[in-house]
Design an enzyme around this catalytic site. Structure first.
Site, PDB file in Angstrom:
ATOM      1  N   ARG A 230      -5.183   7.734  -8.537  1.00  0.00           N
ATOM      2  CA  ARG A 230      -4.236   6.650  -8.806  1.00  0.00           C
ATOM      3  C   ARG A 230      -4.457   5.965 -10.163  1.00  0.00           C
ATOM      4  O   ARG A 230      -3.490   5.672 -10.873  1.00  0.00           O
ATOM      5  CB  ARG A 230      -4.322   5.594  -7.698  1.00  0.00           C
ATOM      6  CG  ARG A 230      -3.914   6.138  -6.338  1.00  0.00           C
ATOM      7  CD  ARG A 230      -3.931   5.024  -5.306  1.00  0.00           C
ATOM      8  NE  ARG A 230      -3.517   5.487  -3.975  1.00  0.00           N
ATOM      9  CZ  ARG A 230      -3.289   4.689  -2.956  1.00  0.00           C
ATOM     10  NH1 ARG A 230      -3.427   3.390  -3.089  1.00  0.00           N
ATOM     11  NH2 ARG A 230      -2.909   5.178  -1.784  1.00  0.00           N
TER      12      ARG A 230
ATOM     13  N   ASP B 136      -3.284  -0.364  -6.578  1.00  0.00           N
ATOM     14  CA  ASP B 136      -3.350   0.761  -7.521  1.00  0.00           C
ATOM     15  C   ASP B 136      -2.248   1.800  -7.296  1.00  0.00           C
ATOM     16  O   ASP B 136      -2.158   2.788  -8.028  1.00  0.00           O
ATOM     17  CB  ASP B 136      -4.750   1.414  -7.514  1.00  0.00           C
ATOM     18  CG  ASP B 136      -5.150   1.881  -6.121  1.00  0.00           C
ATOM     19  OD1 ASP B 136      -4.318   1.811  -5.188  1.00  0.00           O
ATOM     20  OD2 ASP B 136      -6.314   2.312  -5.951  1.00  0.00           O
ATOM     21  N   ASP B 137      -1.404   1.576  -6.279  1.00  0.00           N
ATOM     22  CA  ASP B 137      -0.231   2.450  -6.142  1.00  0.00           C
ATOM     23  C   ASP B 137       1.047   1.710  -6.553  1.00  0.00           C
ATOM     24  O   ASP B 137       2.146   2.042  -6.121  1.00  0.00           O
ATOM     25  CB  ASP B 137      -0.108   3.033  -4.717  1.00  0.00           C
ATOM     26  CG  ASP B 137      -0.183   1.977  -3.631  1.00  0.00           C
ATOM     27  OD1 ASP B 137      -0.341   0.789  -3.963  1.00  0.00           O
ATOM     28  OD2 ASP B 137      -0.092   2.356  -2.440  1.00  0.00           O
TER      29      ASP B 137
ATOM     30  N   ASP C 278      -3.707 -10.181   1.806  1.00  0.00           N
ATOM     31  CA  ASP C 278      -2.430 -10.785   1.394  1.00  0.00           C
ATOM     32  C   ASP C 278      -1.960 -11.841   2.396  1.00  0.00           C
ATOM     33  O   ASP C 278      -1.377 -12.862   2.019  1.00  0.00           O
ATOM     34  CB  ASP C 278      -1.343  -9.724   1.131  1.00  0.00           C
ATOM     35  CG  ASP C 278      -1.193  -8.705   2.241  1.00  0.00           C
ATOM     36  OD1 ASP C 278      -1.924  -8.789   3.253  1.00  0.00           O
ATOM     37  OD2 ASP C 278      -0.341  -7.808   2.110  1.00  0.00           O
TER      38      ASP C 278
ATOM     39  N   HIS D 298       5.742   0.033  -1.048  1.00  0.00           N
ATOM     40  CA  HIS D 298       6.252   1.256  -0.414  1.00  0.00           C
ATOM     41  C   HIS D 298       6.646   1.016   1.042  1.00  0.00           C
ATOM     42  O   HIS D 298       6.960   1.944   1.765  1.00  0.00           O
ATOM     43  CB  HIS D 298       5.258   2.418  -0.562  1.00  0.00           C
ATOM     44  CG  HIS D 298       3.872   2.111  -0.064  1.00  0.00           C
ATOM     45  ND1 HIS D 298       3.586   1.900   1.249  1.00  0.00           N
ATOM     46  CD2 HIS D 298       2.700   1.987  -0.738  1.00  0.00           C
ATOM     47  CE1 HIS D 298       2.285   1.658   1.386  1.00  0.00           C
ATOM     48  NE2 HIS D 298       1.717   1.701   0.174  1.00  0.00           N
TER      49      HIS D 298
HETATM   50  N1  UDP Z   1      -8.193   0.111  -1.076  1.00  0.00           N
HETATM   51  C1  UDP Z   1      -9.514  -0.306  -1.202  1.00  0.00           C
HETATM   52  N2  UDP Z   1     -10.467   0.314  -0.475  1.00  0.00           N
HETATM   53  C2  UDP Z   1     -10.184   1.328   0.372  1.00  0.00           C
HETATM   54  C3  UDP Z   1      -8.845   1.745   0.518  1.00  0.00           C
HETATM   55  C4  UDP Z   1      -7.874   1.108  -0.230  1.00  0.00           C
HETATM   56  O1  UDP Z   1      -9.796  -1.199  -1.983  1.00  0.00           O
HETATM   57  O2  UDP Z   1     -11.098   1.865   0.977  1.00  0.00           O
HETATM   58  C5  UDP Z   1      -7.179  -0.537  -1.901  1.00  0.00           C
HETATM   59  C6  UDP Z   1      -6.350   0.479  -2.651  1.00  0.00           C
HETATM   60  O3  UDP Z   1      -6.977   0.807  -3.858  1.00  0.00           O
HETATM   61  C7  UDP Z   1      -5.033  -0.221  -2.823  1.00  0.00           C
HETATM   62  C8  UDP Z   1      -4.953  -1.119  -1.584  1.00  0.00           C
HETATM   63  O4  UDP Z   1      -6.270  -1.221  -1.076  1.00  0.00           O
HETATM   64  O5  UDP Z   1      -5.021  -1.020  -3.976  1.00  0.00           O
HETATM   65  C9  UDP Z   1      -4.034  -0.531  -0.528  1.00  0.00           C
HETATM   66  O6  UDP Z   1      -4.481   0.720  -0.180  1.00  0.00           O
HETATM   67  P1  UDP Z   1      -3.525   1.919   0.276  1.00  0.00           P
HETATM   68  O7  UDP Z   1      -2.404   2.019  -0.671  1.00  0.00           O
HETATM   69  O8  UDP Z   1      -4.369   3.132   0.461  1.00  0.00           O
HETATM   70  O9  UDP Z   1      -3.025   1.469   1.700  1.00  0.00           O
HETATM   71  P2  UDP Z   1      -1.780   0.599   2.179  1.00  0.00           P
HETATM   72  O10 UDP Z   1      -2.386  -0.696   2.612  1.00  0.00           O
HETATM   73  O11 UDP Z   1      -0.860   0.448   1.058  1.00  0.00           O
HETATM   74  O12 UDP Z   1      -1.214   1.380   3.290  1.00  0.00           O
HETATM   75 MN    MN Z   2      -0.410   1.465  -0.689  1.00  0.00          MN
END
Ligand code: UDP
Ligand code: MN
Length: 403
Positions: free
Chosen positions: A149, A222-223, A314, A338
């Protein structure tokens, strides 16, 4: 008889004298009138003008000089992308011109808007006051995502905010430390996608901002793809000296949580309701608000609150800002996580969006629909999106450069 004649001639000469005096006076009045007409023709008072405009016009000729005013109007369009009405009214910075010379004149389009009752529009628009360097952008990441990423961010939008963007991770990574000129922060938080680790990083991001001299803090995952110039334009609509929490919720009604605080019996099972900005879409907080949060959230206390309510970072942020501090979330639709379908964001609006994201949902990608690189090269569509917005970047193929 002679006496009568004398009297008659006396009366006659008296009338003659009156007549001459009257004639002289009439000639005088005519002369004054002609002088005035001549003066008016030379100096040209505008017909039908009201006292105010006349006064300002004569006091400051520049204020009614057409080219001058048109140039100012053009500036307003350039500086805020034709959105000067919204900008001025949202910021509250310029509600009415303060000096007479800055009133719109009849040469200015803004004058007609003014006449139509839009008092926030002025002849001299508010110049942009927020610059990129007023921002601190923090990106939450983790060791396992550096190559998948971070690399993409560094090649794309990071290039537009190299000095302002910092990455909050959980390891030392010399490669990316070098690539980012030392902008990788090892938070020493645990690795893993669990509440404690995520709240730990968010707390570090917040404290890093407090230690900076920046006016705005914007967090992204980071996404996220961040449209940097648009972000700066957005913040320019608000004042960093006021409390602002800008972002977008991904739920349609406020979150309801039950506080289970064993220490205070009054708080046990107390229901609280608040909005929070989805971290995965990004959000921004003004310096004023960050300072207000200081007694509650600094020095590791952010994590403690996350622990107490047992919700992710958050949500914890929304709880602190909306519930504890009573500052409402200002919803900005231009942030996108997303959790919403990316394909519905129309390409002609890409420039107006602040953030984008991507995710793999089962076997399908939730990604922006944009022409550019082939799907194999760019499955997340971030390179293509970047080249759509900034075609002259060196990573962009010559064939899709359109501007
Ligand atoms: N993240 C983190 N540690 C982890 C997994 C994810 O800090 O072990 C961070 C990741 O880099 C991103 C955010 O948490 O900035 C959200 O992660 P992800 O997109 O994988 O999951 P989502 O919550 O969006 O489904
Ligand atoms: Mn994500």
């Amino acid at each position: 008889m002679r006496c009568l004649k004398k009297k008659m001639s006396q009366v006659f000469s008296l009338t003659q004298r009156y007549k001459r005096t009257l004639q002289a006076m009439a000639a005088g009045v005519f002369l004054i009138y002609m002088t005035l007409v001549l003066y008016q023709n030379v100096y040209g008072y505008s017909s039908g003008s009201n006292g105010q405009e006349l006064q300002y016009g004569t006091a400051d000729p520049a204020a009614v000089e057409p080219e001058n005013v048109i140039a100012k109007r053009d500036n307003s369009v350039n500086s805020v992308n034709g959105n000067s009405h919204v900008i001025n009214s949202v910021s509250g910075a310029v509600q009415r011109p303060s000096s007479p010379a800055s009133y719109p004149t009849r040469f200015d389009k803004a004058y007609y808007d003014y006449q139509n009752g839009q008092l926030s529009v002025t002849g001299t628009p508010k110049p942009p006051t927020t610059e990129l360097d007023d921002l601190l952008i923090s990106v939450k990441t983790t060791k396992g995502y550096h190559d998948t990423r971070l690399e993409m961010i560094i090649k794309t939008w990071y290039q537009l905010a190299k000095e302002q963007t910092w990455f909050f991770t959980d390891t030392n990574d010399q490669h990316y430390q070098k690539l980012t000129n030392g902008h990788m922060v090892n938070t020493n938080c645990s690795q893993g996608h669990f509440r404690k680790a995520l709240c730990c990083k968010m707390g570090k991001e917040y404290e890093f901002f407090l230690d900076s001299a920046k006016r705005w803090w914007c967090h992204f995952d980071d996404d996220n793809y961040v449209n940097v110039p648009r972000l700066v334009r957005l913040l320019d609509e608000y004042s960093p000296t006021q409390d602002w929490y800008l972002g977008k919720p991904s739920i349609s009604s406020p979150l309801e949580i039950f506080l289970d605080n064993t220490k205070s019996s009054a708080e046990v099972n107390k229901k609280v309701t608040f909005w929070f900005a989805t971290g995965g879409a990004g959000f921004c907080i003004s310096r004023a608000l960050a300072l207000k949060m200081l007694p509650i959230a600094s020095s590791g206390k952010f994590m403690a609150i996350g622990d107490k309510i047992r919700f992710p970072d958050d949500v914890t942020m929304g709880f602190i800002i909306e519930h504890i501090l009573n500052v409402p979330l200002t919803v900005v639709d231009a942030f996108h996580s997303h959790l919403e379908p990316m394909e519905f964001i129309r390409p002609e609006t890409f420039h107006d969006q602040v953030s984008f994201s991507y995710a793999r949902m089962k076997n399908e990608w939730n990604v922006v629909k944009v022409d550019g690189f082939d799907l194999k090269t760019d499955p997340k569509r971030i390179y293509s999106l970047h080249c759509h917005l900034y075609p002259f970047f060196s990573i962009c193929p010559k064939t899709i450069k359109r501007r």
